[in-house]
Write an enzyme that holds these catalytic residues in place. Structure first.
Site, PDB file in Angstrom:
ATOM      1  N   ASN A 236     -86.591 -63.147 -54.797  1.00  0.00           N
ATOM      2  CA  ASN A 236     -86.466 -62.392 -56.036  1.00  0.00           C
ATOM      3  C   ASN A 236     -85.043 -62.611 -56.536  1.00  0.00           C
ATOM      4  O   ASN A 236     -84.103 -62.010 -56.020  1.00  0.00           O
ATOM      5  CB  ASN A 236     -86.740 -60.908 -55.736  1.00  0.00           C
ATOM      6  N   TRP A 237     -84.914 -63.486 -57.504  1.00  0.00           N
ATOM      7  CA  TRP A 237     -83.567 -63.851 -57.979  1.00  0.00           C
ATOM      8  C   TRP A 237     -82.950 -62.762 -58.866  1.00  0.00           C
ATOM      9  O   TRP A 237     -81.773 -62.845 -59.199  1.00  0.00           O
ATOM     10  CB  TRP A 237     -83.621 -65.179 -58.755  1.00  0.00           C
ATOM     11  N   LYS A 238     -83.758 -61.803 -59.251  1.00  0.00           N
ATOM     12  CA  LYS A 238     -83.289 -60.713 -60.124  1.00  0.00           C
ATOM     13  C   LYS A 238     -82.614 -61.306 -61.374  1.00  0.00           C
ATOM     14  O   LYS A 238     -83.037 -62.355 -61.841  1.00  0.00           O
ATOM     15  CB  LYS A 238     -82.381 -59.751 -59.343  1.00  0.00           C
TER      16      LYS A 238
ATOM     17  N   HIS B 119     -91.278 -53.259 -58.728  1.00  0.00           N
ATOM     18  CA  HIS B 119     -90.040 -53.309 -57.949  1.00  0.00           C
ATOM     19  C   HIS B 119     -89.267 -52.007 -58.170  1.00  0.00           C
ATOM     20  O   HIS B 119     -89.270 -51.461 -59.273  1.00  0.00           O
ATOM     21  CB  HIS B 119     -89.197 -54.521 -58.363  1.00  0.00           C
TER      22      HIS B 119
ATOM     23  N   GLU C 254     -86.266 -51.421 -58.640  1.00  0.00           N
ATOM     24  CA  GLU C 254     -85.270 -51.465 -59.722  1.00  0.00           C
ATOM     25  C   GLU C 254     -85.951 -51.236 -61.070  1.00  0.00           C
ATOM     26  O   GLU C 254     -85.368 -50.647 -61.981  1.00  0.00           O
ATOM     27  CB  GLU C 254     -84.509 -52.802 -59.678  1.00  0.00           C
TER      28      GLU C 254
ATOM     29  N   GLU D  99     -90.547 -52.248 -49.503  1.00  0.00           N
ATOM     30  CA  GLU D  99     -89.097 -52.345 -49.670  1.00  0.00           C
ATOM     31  C   GLU D  99     -88.485 -50.942 -49.711  1.00  0.00           C
ATOM     32  O   GLU D  99     -88.523 -50.281 -50.766  1.00  0.00           O
ATOM     33  CB  GLU D  99     -88.763 -53.054 -50.987  1.00  0.00           C
TER      34      GLU D  99
ATOM     35  N   GLY E 126     -80.237 -54.508 -51.065  1.00  0.00           N
ATOM     36  CA  GLY E 126     -78.885 -54.886 -51.471  1.00  0.00           C
ATOM     37  C   GLY E 126     -77.774 -54.144 -50.745  1.00  0.00           C
ATOM     38  O   GLY E 126     -76.620 -54.208 -51.146  1.00  0.00           O
TER      39      GLY E 126
ATOM     40  N   SER F 243     -82.566 -56.305 -47.718  1.00  0.00           N
ATOM     41  CA  SER F 243     -81.498 -56.860 -46.868  1.00  0.00           C
ATOM     42  C   SER F 243     -82.011 -57.791 -45.776  1.00  0.00           C
ATOM     43  O   SER F 243     -81.500 -57.791 -44.659  1.00  0.00           O
ATOM     44  CB  SER F 243     -80.646 -55.739 -46.262  1.00  0.00           C
TER      45      SER F 243
ATOM     46  N   GLY G 281     -83.933 -60.726 -51.770  1.00  0.00           N
ATOM     47  CA  GLY G 281     -83.111 -60.689 -52.979  1.00  0.00           C
ATOM     48  C   GLY G 281     -81.876 -61.546 -52.810  1.00  0.00           C
ATOM     49  O   GLY G 281     -81.912 -62.770 -52.965  1.00  0.00           O
ATOM     50  N   GLY G 282     -80.761 -60.912 -52.439  1.00  0.00           N
ATOM     51  CA  GLY G 282     -79.465 -61.590 -52.363  1.00  0.00           C
ATOM     52  C   GLY G 282     -79.498 -62.920 -51.616  1.00  0.00           C
ATOM     53  O   GLY G 282     -78.964 -63.927 -52.101  1.00  0.00           O
TER      54      GLY G 282
HETATM   55  P1  PGA Z   1     -82.110 -57.695 -51.090  1.00  0.00           P
HETATM   56  O1  PGA Z   1     -83.196 -57.392 -52.239  1.00  0.00           O
HETATM   57  O2  PGA Z   1     -82.705 -58.754 -50.189  1.00  0.00           O
HETATM   58  O3  PGA Z   1     -80.889 -58.162 -51.820  1.00  0.00           O
HETATM   59  O4  PGA Z   1     -81.899 -56.423 -50.354  1.00  0.00           O
HETATM   60  C1  PGA Z   1     -84.569 -57.349 -51.962  1.00  0.00           C
HETATM   61  C2  PGA Z   1     -85.341 -57.027 -53.212  1.00  0.00           C
HETATM   62  O5  PGA Z   1     -84.888 -56.213 -54.007  1.00  0.00           O
HETATM   63  O6  PGA Z   1     -86.430 -57.577 -53.447  1.00  0.00           O
END
Ligand code: PGA
Length: 255
Positions: A11-13, A99, A101, A169, A175, A215, A236-237
């Site tokens: 997930n590149w956001k 998600h 977010e 999640e 994050g 994470s 994500g990251g």
């Molecule tokens: P993260 O994000 O790996 O940076 O914790 C995961 C996500 O939000 O899908």
């Protein structure tokens, strides 16, 4: 070991201009090409404006491409939104929905997520439906109840299980560099699997992949991916670095 083929999803956001997106996608494509066939499925979900760049860069590799959201309606007066058909038109096979977010930043309720999932499935996409508790909910001992009700509220009735992926999640793990214990992840994933059999029927539910997200890094991926009910990761990251994303995928247990 899971009977389901692992899915490692990035997930590149809101990260990546065209040039960076192309470099990252090409780096993954060349790793896949170098080993021929992978014992896992790879998926990348870049921001909308670079979808076609990424689709082009991974063409012919089997790497899936997905959007990070879609609107519940097919078309119309919804400024700034993107429909599921538009994602398909760009070459996507997947879309991340619900998600945390988006649930937080855009006040997306389970009902909204459910309508989006229905739209995605109708357009032929696989929906990666995200659920997870906040830290306050975890501290109050509500994790399983929250996840269960998000799941029931976010999946449309009659959803084709072949078009569903669930991502667990924990909001507090996203994050932050923090993750639940392996035992906690195992417990929530077992509960999700139980809920899925109740919602979809045991046979159909058995094929649905349930990813862990929050994470995930190369150094914790192996322990997480070794769990029976964990069928991959939503990253994500670490998905923004080809080496890290690839190392996470390579941490999946051999079939
Ligand atoms: P993260 O994000 O790996 O940076 O914790 C995961 C996500 O939000 O899908």
């Amino acid at each position: 070991m899971s009977i389901r083929r692992p899915l490692i999803a990035g997930n590149w956001k809101m990260n990546g201009l065209k040039a960076e997106a192309r470099i990252l996608a090409e780096a993954l494509a060349s790793r896949v090409n170098a080993i021929g066939s992978t014992p896992f499925d790879l998926l990348v979900c870049p921001p909308f404006p670079v979808l076609s760049t990424v689709v082009g860069a991974v063409a012919g590799t089997g790497i899936g491409v997905g959007g990070q959201d879609c609107h519940a309606k097919v078309s119309g007066a919804h400024t700034g939104d993107v429909s599921a058909a538009m994602l398909v038109d760009q070459g996507c096979q997947f879309v991340i929905l619900g998600h945390s977010e988006r649930r937080a930043d855009h006040h997306e309720s389970d009902d909204v997520v459910q309508a989006k999932v229905a739209a995605a499935l109708a357009a032929g996409l696989v929906a990666v439906v995200c659920v997870g508790e906040t830290e306050a909910q975890r501290d109050a001992g509500e994790t399983l109840a929250v996840v269960s009700s998000q799941l029931a509220g976010s999946l449309p009735s009659g959803a084709d299980p072949r078009q569903l992926v669930i991502a667990y999640e924990p909001v507090w793990a996203i994050g932050t560099g923090r993750t639940p214990t392996i035992e906690d992840v195992a417990q929530v994933h077992a509960a999700i699997r139980w809920d899925l059999s109740r919602l979809l029927g045991a046979e159909a539910a058995a094929g649905v992949r349930v990813l862990y997200g929050g994470s995930v890094k190369p150094d914790n991926a192996q322990a997480l991916m070794a769990l029976d009910d964990v069928d991959g990761a939503l990253v994500g990251g670490a998905s923004l670095k080809a080496d890290d994303f690839w190392a996470i995928a390579m941490a999946c247990p051999a079939p």
